[in-house]
Design an enzyme around this catalytic site. Structure first.
Site, PDB file in Angstrom:
ATOM      1  N   CYS A   2       3.269 -11.488 -38.523  1.00  0.00           N
ATOM      2  CA  CYS A   2       2.985 -11.632 -37.097  1.00  0.00           C
ATOM      3  C   CYS A   2       1.535 -11.256 -36.902  1.00  0.00           C
ATOM      4  O   CYS A   2       1.173 -10.073 -36.933  1.00  0.00           O
ATOM      5  CB  CYS A   2       3.899 -10.733 -36.267  1.00  0.00           C
ATOM      6  SG  CYS A   2       3.583 -10.808 -34.488  1.00  0.00           S
ATOM      7  N   GLU A 111       2.972 -18.292 -34.713  1.00  0.00           N
ATOM      8  CA  GLU A 111       3.061 -18.437 -36.171  1.00  0.00           C
ATOM      9  C   GLU A 111       2.540 -19.808 -36.550  1.00  0.00           C
ATOM     10  O   GLU A 111       2.594 -20.749 -35.752  1.00  0.00           O
ATOM     11  CB  GLU A 111       4.506 -18.242 -36.648  1.00  0.00           C
ATOM     12  CG  GLU A 111       4.647 -18.072 -38.149  1.00  0.00           C
ATOM     13  CD  GLU A 111       3.753 -16.972 -38.690  1.00  0.00           C
ATOM     14  OE1 GLU A 111       2.618 -17.309 -39.117  1.00  0.00           O
ATOM     15  OE2 GLU A 111       4.166 -15.806 -38.686  1.00  0.00           O
TER      16      GLU A 111
END
Length: 254
Positions: A2, A111
């Protein structure tokens, strides 16, 4: 992993989500990057018997954990993520995993899916039901040689669920609201006692929205970076299709 996330809820919405009367002022932010300040919730100091005060508090920390033992942070990689599978044993994360577990509220995260060797498609990943999520996090306070202290934090990740693995093999761990107190309780809950919380989100919990590469630059901070676009693969296929079509003034043998 992340590497970017967003928190766009109002402070009162974030406070209600965390079970607090109020939180530190935190403006809507659409593209939070490592080394920037992030809002983090951690257990409050022990209260007296019968106290009605909440068992947690919030503060702003630097996203990128600096171990307490570090002499020169510049010699270390930027620790904005921590692998949950090994955090309890790793020198950088062992102490905060035992003593300073935390929560980072978020509206979602970004992402990137690799496409070939040169391209990637960014996705805005948000809870399908809307609202906020709380990432499992760790906090550490680092003391500079001059004596000043810097509060820092990292987000814990785990193997992606089968659905999300189509984008990336890792994802941040989400702690459910009913588990907030247990996760934050470092007085009575050792890492082994909360190991069951270190799991990927259930399939269907998140939805992934393809977005433009504007998110790649942390200077882009407006809501437009979350707007849906045609995925790179779809755009490439459409471009190839148009290129193969005969032009209006082009003769054909068939």
């Amino acid at each position: 992993m992340c590497g970017r996330f967003a928190l766009t809820a109002r402070p009162d919405q974030t406070a209600a989500f965390l079970g607090l009367d109020e939180v530190e002022e935190f403006p809507a932010r659409y593209n939070i990057a490592p080394t920037q300040p992030v809002l983090l919730a951690i257990a409050a100091p022990p209260r007296g018997l019968g106290s009605n005060l909440p068992d947690r508090r919030t503060q702003l920390v630097r996203w990128g954990l600096i171990p307490g033992w570090a002499k020169n942070p510049g010699d270390l990689p930027l620790l904005f993520n921590a692998r949950s599978e090994t955090a309890a044993e790793k020198a950088s994360f062992k102490a905060p995993m035992r003593h300073r577990r935390a929560l980072i509220p978020a509206s979602g995260f970004y992402e990137w899916k690799r496409i070939g060797t040169k391209q990637s498609q960014p996705y805005w990943v948000r809870p399908k039901a809307g609202g906020l999520v709380a990432f499992a996090a760790l906090m550490e306070t680092w003391t500079e040689p001059g004596g000043s202290e810097i509060d820092t934090g990292a987000i814990l990740t785990t193997n992606a669920n089968p659905e999300f693995a189509q984008i990336h093999d890792r994802m941040p761990i989400v702690i459910r609201q009913e588990d907030f107190s247990r996760w934050l309780d470092c007085r009575f809950q050792e890492p082994r006692d909360v190991a069951d919380l270190l799991r990927p989100a259930d399939p269907g919990f998140f939805e992934a929205v393809p977005v433009s590469d504007k998110v790649n630059k942390f200077a882009n901070t407006g809501p437009e970076i979350q707007e849906r676009v045609e995925p790179v693969m779809a755009m490439a296929a459409e471009k190839a299709k148009k290129a193969a079509e005969p032009k209006p003034d082009q003769l054909t043998l068939f």
